[in-house]
Design a protein around this motif. Sequence first.
Motif, PDB file in Angstrom:
ATOM      1  N   THR A  96       0.812  -1.218   0.000  1.00  0.00           N
ATOM      2  CA  THR A  96       0.000   0.000   0.000  1.00  0.00           C
ATOM      3  C   THR A  96       0.847   1.270   0.000  1.00  0.00           C
ATOM      4  OG1 THR A  96      -0.189  -0.208   2.392  1.00  0.00           O
ATOM      5  CG2 THR A  96      -2.024  -1.033   1.079  1.00  0.00           C
ATOM      6  N   LYS A 110      -0.102  17.344   9.666  1.00  0.00           N
ATOM      7  CA  LYS A 110      -0.548  18.272   8.636  1.00  0.00           C
ATOM      8  C   LYS A 110       0.335  18.186   7.399  1.00  0.00           C
ATOM      9  CE  LYS A 110      -0.129  22.709   9.631  1.00  0.00           C
ATOM     10  NZ  LYS A 110       0.759  23.267   8.599  1.00  0.00           N
ATOM     11  N   GLY A 114       4.196  14.084   0.115  1.00  0.00           N
ATOM     12  CA  GLY A 114       3.106  13.626  -0.747  1.00  0.00           C
ATOM     13  C   GLY A 114       1.836  14.419  -0.516  1.00  0.00           C
ATOM     14  N   ARG A 154       3.879   5.654   3.877  1.00  0.00           N
ATOM     15  CA  ARG A 154       2.841   5.569   4.900  1.00  0.00           C
ATOM     16  C   ARG A 154       3.259   6.375   6.127  1.00  0.00           C
ATOM     17  NH1 ARG A 154       2.481  -0.093   3.130  1.00  0.00           N
ATOM     18  NH2 ARG A 154       4.289  -0.419   4.445  1.00  0.00           N
ATOM     19  N   THR A 156       2.724   5.974   9.168  1.00  0.00           N
ATOM     20  CA  THR A 156       3.214   5.176  10.300  1.00  0.00           C
ATOM     21  C   THR A 156       4.675   4.782  10.095  1.00  0.00           C
ATOM     22  OG1 THR A 156       2.081   3.384   9.182  1.00  0.00           O
ATOM     23  CG2 THR A 156       1.045   4.270  11.152  1.00  0.00           C
ATOM     24  N   ASP A 168       5.383  -1.828  12.921  1.00  0.00           N
ATOM     25  CA  ASP A 168       4.667  -2.955  12.325  1.00  0.00           C
ATOM     26  C   ASP A 168       5.126  -4.240  12.977  1.00  0.00           C
ATOM     27  OD1 ASP A 168       2.843  -2.024  10.437  1.00  0.00           O
ATOM     28  OD2 ASP A 168       4.429  -1.627   8.989  1.00  0.00           O
ATOM     29  N   THR A 169       4.210  -5.180  13.067  1.00  0.00           N
ATOM     30  CA  THR A 169       4.594  -6.487  13.604  1.00  0.00           C
ATOM     31  C   THR A 169       5.682  -7.069  12.722  1.00  0.00           C
ATOM     32  OG1 THR A 169       2.722  -7.317  12.373  1.00  0.00           O
ATOM     33  CG2 THR A 169       2.450  -7.090  14.758  1.00  0.00           C
ATOM     34  N   THR A 170       6.383  -8.038  13.261  1.00  0.00           N
ATOM     35  CA  THR A 170       7.567  -8.551  12.579  1.00  0.00           C
ATOM     36  C   THR A 170       7.216  -9.146  11.228  1.00  0.00           C
ATOM     37  OG1 THR A 170       7.210 -10.572  13.793  1.00  0.00           O
ATOM     38  CG2 THR A 170       8.874  -9.050  14.640  1.00  0.00           C
ATOM     39  N   GLU A 254      -7.252   2.070   2.785  1.00  0.00           N
ATOM     40  CA  GLU A 254      -6.460   1.679   3.948  1.00  0.00           C
ATOM     41  C   GLU A 254      -6.609   2.739   5.029  1.00  0.00           C
ATOM     42  OE1 GLU A 254      -2.103   2.220   3.871  1.00  0.00           O
ATOM     43  OE2 GLU A 254      -1.960   0.100   4.398  1.00  0.00           O
ATOM     44  N   GLN A 256      -4.996   3.753   8.850  1.00  0.00           N
ATOM     45  CA  GLN A 256      -4.078   3.550   9.971  1.00  0.00           C
ATOM     46  C   GLN A 256      -4.621   4.361  11.130  1.00  0.00           C
ATOM     47  OE1 GLN A 256      -1.208   1.785   9.786  1.00  0.00           O
ATOM     48  NE2 GLN A 256      -0.652   1.730   7.613  1.00  0.00           N
ATOM     49  N   ARG A 273      -1.639   0.793  17.396  1.00  0.00           N
ATOM     50  CA  ARG A 273      -2.279   1.001  16.103  1.00  0.00           C
ATOM     51  C   ARG A 273      -3.376  -0.012  15.823  1.00  0.00           C
ATOM     52  NH1 ARG A 273       2.860   0.476  12.560  1.00  0.00           N
ATOM     53  NH2 ARG A 273       1.351   0.450  10.889  1.00  0.00           N
ATOM     54  N   TYR A 275      -5.653  -1.378  12.352  1.00  0.00           N
ATOM     55  CA  TYR A 275      -5.470  -1.356  10.898  1.00  0.00           C
ATOM     56  C   TYR A 275      -6.760  -1.707  10.179  1.00  0.00           C
ATOM     57  CZ  TYR A 275      -3.258  -2.170   6.372  1.00  0.00           C
ATOM     58  OH  TYR A 275      -2.893  -2.103   5.055  1.00  0.00           O
TER      59      TYR A 275
END
Lengths: 361, 145, 199
Positions: A96, A110, A114, A154, A156, A168-170, A254, A256, A273, A275
């Motif tokens: 993503t 803010k 991108g 992203r 995050t 992020d998880t492993t 998506e 987050q 987080r 998802y």
Amino acid sequence: MYVAVKGGEAAIANAHALLADRRRGDRQVPALGIEQIIQQLGLAVDRCMAEGSLYDRELAALAIIQSRGDLIEAIFLVRAYRTTLPRFGYSVPIDTANMLIERRVSATFKDLPGGQMLGPTFDYTHRLLDPVVAEGGDVAAPVRRPADPEQAPRVTDLLAHEGLIEPDTTHDDKPDIGDLTREPLQYPLDRDLRLQALARGDEGFLLALGYSTQRGYARTHPFVGEIRIGEVEVELDIAELGFAVSLGRVRVTECQMVNQFKGSAKVPPQFTRGYGLVFGQSERKAMSMSLCDRALRAREFGEDVVAPAQDEEFVISHLDNVQSTGFVEHLKLPHYVDFQAELDVVRRMRAEQETQKEAAE
Amino acid sequence: MTIEPRRLALNALAAAESAALAQHWTDWTEKPEFRALRGPETGLVMVRGRAGGGGAPFNLGEASVSRASVRLASGEVGHGYCLGRDLEKARLIAVFDALFQRDPERVEAEVLAPLRAVVSQGDQQRREESAATKVDFFTMVRGDV
Amino acid sequence: MDNLMLDGGFADPVMQAQQGFRALMDALANPGTIQQLALGLTPPAPLTPELAAVLLTLCDHDTGVWLEPDLATEAVTGWLRFHIGSPLNVARDQAQFAVLRDSNTLQLNGFSLGTDIYPDRSTTVIVAVPALSGGDALVLKGPGIEHSVEISPLGLPGDFLEQWAENRAQFPRGVDLLLVADGAVIGLPRTTRISGKDA
């Protein structure tokens, strides 16, 4: 005594014919075409694909027409169709971060690389019914502004390095990623199975549960870290080729969600987080999913499970609208024999009660 | 043939509109004889996502996919895969994949380059339409500074 | 991959897979009957057309297949990967389908027996025998058989009856067996009782 009841074939056949007639409606009015539904009722198509758990616009549009616009019935049709097809494989997980973005907003940051792009959103409309739409009036082409292809990482990922947001998880991918369409669910579930169930779950149910967490039933202090809508490539490893190729692109939404977390014995205070990832354009669903995902991670963070949205078995067992409708609607099917038996039971209980009353007097 | 050019060719073919592929096939001179090895047929691919976008994978939902494998009379085997239930598109991808192994320059010039141009033009238009909805923040200074 | 290895699959996958499925369903519903399974497949040796017919009918990306080591040649695995897409490197006790060419050394133990809750998760063992008739007579009884039925496949191991009795004793767990030869199949589900002619 058991009495088998048969009959009704003619009535059923005639009901089908009547349904077909009512579905078509006044023959003076032009029939709807698949392409009209795809082009002009695109978000209904998206919902049908997301909850039907099958990305195929034409099939979803057909289902919507055939179901007379009853989306849960349409989702049922799509689910039934998918069972007739063989599975060729599992895609490479979609990326993503590498999306042709149509909308991307963050409520927490803010200034993002991108930028914030509103895209085709209802958000700032005045919610006034528009007679021009009723007349089928012309619509101007959208405004364009020069743009270069640019990366929009992203949010995050941008902030993970500060260590204040849960990473992020492993990546150590489990060899067997859970698939609820293949194996019956056994609680407790891992997050992969929960996310799959949530992604195909009923939007209204998840919305209500997400709302309940905001109103204090499992408060998780949510902020929208980022919502992005756009198209991503779907790649599949092809055994006969020995490498992965793109099959084309799908549109996804998506979300987050970033949640305040005061920490525990094991984990320092940080943002955790939730998802959300959904086929098509469906921000409400992706946001609700991310709220529920976070609430359902209660055990993982050592939180007390006190609210419905945190109760995994409650949420996952009841979020599927095809399953729910099947069990609720089966009640209208003949239960003559069951009911007869229950009548007898009630009569007997009455009689016993009368006897006891008389004895007491 | 190394993997990368063929992979990129298959990506471009899958991204193309069915009608565009059909037109390129109509325009292709000296059409080869070919026969089906498998399909064309429609099935499903389970599309996966990652928790949090970059974490552990999970199954998001399925997508309809069509595929075909053909062998040209000259021996090359081509494979075609694409989203959707368009069997003819899958078959043409397989044919062009086989042709690409025999004559990559010609397929590149007559088919892939024009297909890529159409897709990138469409993407650019969408990018510019989205860019017009980009928010330009400005700050209003109030009172004495 | 050598391109030549991919020929010889179903010419009409939908119809032929349905024919194959019908034959296998009838074989397991009526143990001991001989069902036709000639589907015009030409797989690479040593895979036989009948073994290929069962695999192309029943297997897909989600079914783990264990191949007898002598069968797992590069030509066979490449052909199967193309036509069924199944994982072929699964362990014997994890396989949903097991394929054997050498029936004389058939060992029914070591495959997955399923569980009491999910007996369907057991291995279906597919064995190519030299012929479905001409061997010692076996008498079958059980569900799907009105009184009894006789079969006489060639090439089963000497201790087959003991092995089968052991398999039946695990019920509801246990493997199901398909014997194939000469364009045909005999099904022996775990519910079938098998004895020698004299017993």
